[in-house]
Design a protein around this motif. Structure first.
Motif, short mmCIF file in Angstrom:
data_model
loop_
_atom_site.label_atom_id
_atom_site.label_comp_id
_atom_site.label_asym_id
_atom_site.label_seq_id
_atom_site.Cartn_x
_atom_site.Cartn_y
_atom_site.Cartn_z
N MET A 137 0.84 -1.21 0.00
CA MET A 137 0.00 0.00 0.00
C MET A 137 0.88 1.26 0.00
SD MET A 137 -3.26 0.98 2.10
CE MET A 137 -3.68 2.63 2.56
N VAL A 141 0.70 4.08 -2.88
CA VAL A 141 0.42 5.49 -2.57
C VAL A 141 1.57 6.38 -3.05
CG1 VAL A 141 0.08 7.13 -0.68
CG2 VAL A 141 -1.18 4.98 -0.68
N VAL A 230 -6.42 9.49 -17.67
CA VAL A 230 -5.44 9.73 -16.61
C VAL A 230 -4.89 11.17 -16.65
CG1 VAL A 230 -3.26 8.95 -15.63
CG2 VAL A 230 -4.85 7.30 -16.52
#
Ligand code: HEM
Length: 331
Positions: A137, A141, A230
């Protein structure tokens, strides 16, 4: 199992709200601008409040958990990590906990065998899954940083290169996506499978897991299957960072689901068990130096008791004690 149904339903509902609102009611501005700012405000204020609240709690006693020999006589070897005797050792201990989950490494399982015989054994799966989940994670991030800054920094490109090293899909499959999804799934199943863990699990244990699973699944969908724009996402994020409240067109509703779930995660964070992220640094059982043999720690709010020494007592009652033939120290 029943305790997991409600959190699961809430996460599904939370995912549907922005999808319907953006796709059918054109509420992109609410979910792309207003909610993220609100979430950041709640997160920052809530997090700061909890930390200040904890920081204000007095810690009058030495209560470090120790699992090794304290520093004492020169010829007794102290265990510097398990029983830190100075500031640096305590820092090393906290960081070994934060980075490698040392105490979870010692996790054991208890099993009842025929006899009846109770047996304890090592159980490393939770430690492995916990590490895989938190580290992947963190990498995910950190990789997201590219959405918030015009020129993508070198460390992000490096992370992307390493993470996509397998290069088996188009775009390249990130190892951390697989690890993150696998680890969170394991953590959910663990609560279902083990009867003891199932018994002590409450909805607040399932909710963050389902929420993170939701965030990751939608993220993976966006990357590999249902494409979103994006570049517009990046425009939006850079706008938000610069307090420019304009919403780029045509991002794709799925992105708003991802972002909204992240916002819920941020707002939920300070009021939940997720605060262990800040709390682990403030836990006196981990961050205190174990020097109670060397230093006397006095509770600062002890009432001011007037102490009377034995000598003073004897001075007052010596005559009476002599008469009663009681032994006295001073003739
Ligand atoms: C707790 C925070 C978050 C988590 C755990 C998370 C998780 C993920 C995951 C696992 C993916 C799959 C692809 C990858 O690993 O890059 C992903 C993709 C994505 N995320 Fe997030 N995310 C978070 C926050 C955000 C935020 C704040 C944004 C806003 C910019 C965002 C935007 C995106 C986009 C646009 C993609 C698709 C990337 C692509 O197509 O390459 N995420 N996210």
């Amino acid at each position: 199992m029943k305790k997991a149904v409600m959190p699961f339903a809430i996460v599904v509902l939370l995912a549907l709200v922005p999808y319907v609102a953006v796709e059918f009611a054109g509420l992109g501005f609410v979910f792309g601008v207003i909610v993220p700012y609100l979430a950041i405000a709640v997160f920052l204020i809530g997090f700061t409040y909890r930390i200040i609240d904890w920081a204000k709690s007095p810690v009058p006693f030495r209560i470090p958990t120790t699992c090794g020999q304290e520093k004492s006589l020169d010829w007794i070897r102290p265990n510097r990590l398990e029983s830190p005797s100075n500031f640096f050792e305590a820092v090393a201990r906290v960081f070994s906990e934060v980075l490698f989950f040392r105490s979870l490494f010692r996790n054991t399982k208890a099993e009842m065998h025929d006899g009846p015989k109770l047996a304890y054994g090592s159980s490393k799966w939770l430690w492995i899954a916990g590490l895989a989940f938190h580290w992947s994670m963190l990498v995910v991030v950190l990789r997201h940083y590219r959405f918030f800054i015009e020129k993508v920094p070198g460390f992000v490109t490096l992370l992307e290169d390493f993470d996509g090293i397998l290069d088996v899909t188009l775009p390249a499959l990130y190892l951390t996506d697989v690890l993150l999804l696998g680890a969170v799934t394991f953590l959910v199943l663990r609560r279902f499978r083990d009867v003891k863990v199932r018994l002590i699990s409450i909805p607040a244990d399932y909710f963050p897991l389902f929420l993170l699973l939701g965030i990751a699944v939608v993220g993976v969908l966006m990357r590999y299957i249902v494409k979103v724009d994006v570049m517009s996402v990046k425009d939006l994020m850079i706008n938000l960072v610069h307090f420019n409240l304009t919403l780029p067109e045509g991002i794709g509703a799925l992105f708003y689901v991802h972002l909204f779930l992240v916002c819920v995660f941020a707002m939920y964070f300070p009021f939940s068990k997720l605060m262990h992220m800040g709390g682990v640094f403030m836990s006196p059982t981990r961050n205190l130096v174990n020097n109670s043999r060397r230093k006397r720690h006095v509770n600062p709010w002890n009432p001011d008791i007037r102490i009377r020494t034995y000598a003073e007592y004897e001075d007052e009652f010596r005559e009476k004690m002599n008469k009663a033939n009681l032994p006295v120290e001073k003739k």
